[in-house]
Design a protein around this motif. Structure first.
Motif, mmCIF file in Angstrom:
data_model
loop_
_atom_site.group_PDB
_atom_site.id
_atom_site.type_symbol
_atom_site.label_atom_id
_atom_site.label_comp_id
_atom_site.label_asym_id
_atom_site.label_seq_id
_atom_site.Cartn_x
_atom_site.Cartn_y
_atom_site.Cartn_z
ATOM 1 N N ASN A 1 0.473 -1.156 0.123
ATOM 2 C CA ASN A 1 0.515 0.041 0.095
ATOM 3 C C ASN A 1 0.888 1.555 0.356
ATOM 4 O O ASN A 1 0.015 2.753 0.969
ATOM 5 N N GLY A 2 2.208 1.016 -0.672
ATOM 6 C CA GLY A 2 2.917 2.232 -0.683
ATOM 7 C C GLY A 2 3.962 2.632 0.623
ATOM 8 O O GLY A 2 4.934 3.728 0.725
ATOM 9 N N HIS A 3 3.765 1.729 2.022
ATOM 10 C CA HIS A 3 4.456 1.895 3.109
ATOM 11 C C HIS A 3 5.543 1.032 2.704
ATOM 12 O O HIS A 3 5.174 0.224 2.047
ATOM 13 N N SER A 4 6.517 1.569 3.911
ATOM 14 C CA SER A 4 8.737 0.976 3.671
ATOM 15 C C SER A 4 8.460 1.477 4.819
ATOM 16 O O SER A 4 8.365 2.625 5.857
ATOM 17 N N VAL A 5 9.830 0.339 5.116
ATOM 18 C CA VAL A 5 10.417 0.739 6.244
ATOM 19 C C VAL A 5 12.312 0.254 6.688
ATOM 20 O O VAL A 5 12.212 -0.451 5.519
ATOM 21 N N ALA A 6 12.523 1.368 6.352
ATOM 22 C CA ALA A 6 14.597 0.800 6.466
ATOM 23 C C ALA A 6 15.165 1.351 8.209
ATOM 24 O O ALA A 6 15.037 1.785 9.077
ATOM 25 N N GLN A 7 15.611 -0.231 7.723
ATOM 26 C CA GLN A 7 16.437 -0.516 9.330
ATOM 27 C C GLN A 7 17.655 -0.341 9.491
ATOM 28 O O GLN A 7 18.445 -0.564 8.625
ATOM 29 N N MET A 8 17.857 0.929 9.986
ATOM 30 C CA MET A 8 19.380 1.653 9.815
ATOM 31 C C MET A 8 19.676 0.627 10.469
ATOM 32 O O MET A 8 21.496 0.465 10.726
ATOM 33 N N VAL A 9 19.131 0.623 12.120
ATOM 34 C CA VAL A 9 20.455 -0.232 12.747
ATOM 35 C C VAL A 9 19.303 -1.398 13.350
ATOM 36 O O VAL A 9 18.342 -1.612 14.743
ATOM 37 N N PRO A 10 19.355 -2.104 12.971
ATOM 38 C CA PRO A 10 18.624 -3.542 12.815
ATOM 39 C C PRO A 10 18.399 -4.342 14.510
ATOM 40 O O PRO A 10 17.582 -4.561 14.673
#
Length: 432
Positions: free
Chosen positions: A249-258
């Motif tokens: 649905n256009g959403h995303s998540v970036a895990q910089m510090v997992p």
């Protein structure tokens, strides 16, 4: 079928044809007609974030904001229900509320004093003698938008037939739950906000939240200004565990510090940063246990991820970033500082420290926001040239793969989040 974008056809193509799997047309940033379509096809037909529940703490609390370009009032009524009301008197169209936040018994138009209750019902009309047999007050309530909440995040929509909010959020709900853990065992509340305007299209900022590729370049001065422990924590460019997920649905998540994605998953080995020694002493003086102190201090930088919710809000590490399109080349950004809500002897020192961290990067004179805004401005200026030339969003396309959860995933420096947002944009902007 993919249509090639050329200098001769770039202004003839339908909006949806301007998005391809690995590129988008620069015209999407500069064409006023496309912007007008976005305001109706996207911002009037999806869920728009309007408030955090902590901004409406009491019956009578309200906040004035926007859904797209429509002014609205978000209010909590005497029974605790939250409403989103179009900020327009039903008489002659004057705005009812110009104050950003506050508490009220209702809303009265300053022009002819028509008054409305907190749920939008028309309550009173001065000098009613001229209206006998002319109007029925029950038919002249303020326009009420469908309003739903999840995890304290309040959304509204002008589309009565849209899917329920939780269905729209889908797998985002897991990440909202994780984001709210940064209260360190306490609920989250809004500490304050600040706004600025940049001279660019709203989608330029939408792209930025899960764009890890720019971080060490644009934010070099911030990296040089922090302690070595913080700089090392944010050195994710070569970390194979640092990834971006397309959540649908256009959403995303970036895990910089997992390792900070779930703040409850603490094995006790990570050292608390020396920069927080004074805060730790304050919390010990407030009789907080060592385990509780550890939980609060580990959350000082927020979560280890940026969550992008299409189309207008991100939950970015330790703050909310809200975008509001004004015109094709002008966008208002609001940064919302957040912190735990609890006893003053505990949350007082924590929130003062969190505000200093917020000011250092997100603040108007911080090391992060001005650099980001300069980049966004430059994209808008550059996009005016050679409109047939594409904006590339192809980084990492060849190394995407499904995660165990089924999310399309690639490295945090890749443009998976942008491709996710533009796929949703293409769908909503299609004529069918």
């Amino acid at each position: 079928m993919t249509i090639e974008i050329t200098a001769s056809n770039v202004y003839d193509l339908a909006p949806a044809d301007l998005v391809q799997d690995d590129r988008v047309a620069g015209r999407m940033y500069t064409d006023p007609e496309i912007f007008e379509l976005e305001m109706t096809r996207i911002f009037e037909h999806t869920w728009i974030w309007v408030a955090h529940e902590s901004e409406l703490p009491n019956p009578g609390s309200f906040k004035s904001t926007y859904v797209g370009r429509q002014p609205v009032i978000v209010s909590r009524d005497r029974k605790g229900a939250i409403h989103t009301l179009v900020n327009r008197c039903r008489h002659r169209g004057a705005s009812l509320c110009e104050k950003r936040t506050g508490e009220a018994n209702g809303f009265t138009c300053p022009y002819h004093a028509w008054s409305y209750s907190l749920d939008g019902k028309l309550r009173g009309i001065p000098y009613p003698e001229g209206y006998e047999g002319v109007i029925d007050k029950s038919e002249l309530s303020l326009k009420r938008l469908r309003t739903e909440s999840y995890g304290g995040m309040v959304f509204a929509t002008l589309d009565e037939d849209i899917e329920p909010l939780e269905e729209f959020l889908g797998d985002v709900k897991l990440w909202i739950d994780r984001f709210m853990k940064q209260g360190g065992g306490y609920p989250i509340k809004v500490l304050g906000t600040h706004q600025f305007t940049f001279g660019g299209n709203w989608k330029i900022q939408l792209e930025n939240t899960t764009d890890g590729y720019h971080f060490p370049i644009v934010h070099r001065s911030w990296m040089a200004s922090v302690d070595a422990e913080t700089a090392d924590m944010m050195s994710f460019m070569t970390d194979p565990e640092a990834v971006t997920h397309d959540l649908g649905n256009g959403h995303s998540v970036a895990q910089m510090v997992p390792e900070h994605s779930d703040l409850d998953a603490d094995d006790g080995t990570e050292k608390l940063q020396d920069r927080f020694d004074e805060l730790i002493a304050d919390l010990r003086a407030a009789n907080l246990s060592d385990s509780a102190i550890r939980k609060v201090v580990l959350a000082m930088h927020g979560t280890g991820f940026n969550l992008n919710l299409f189309p207008n809000v991100s939950m970015s590490a330790a703050f909310f970033r809200v975008l509001r399109p004004i015109s094709v080349d002008r966008t208002v950004i609001e940064h919302v500082a957040i912190g735990p809500d609890g006893p003053d002897e505990v949350v007082g020192p924590v929130n003062r420290a969190r505000l200093r961290v917020h000011e250092h990067f997100q603040g108007p004179f911080g090391f992060g926001t001005p650099d980001d805004a300069e980049g966004w401005d430059r994209v808008q200026r550059g996009a005016q040239g050679a409109p047939e030339m594409p904006i590339l969003v192809n980084r990492g396309a060849a190394r995407e793969k499904p995660s165990p959860e089924g999310w399309t995933t690639s490295h945090v420096t890749d443009e998976t989040g942008m491709r996710a947002a533009y796929a949703q944009w293409k769908q909503m902007m299609s004529d069918d």
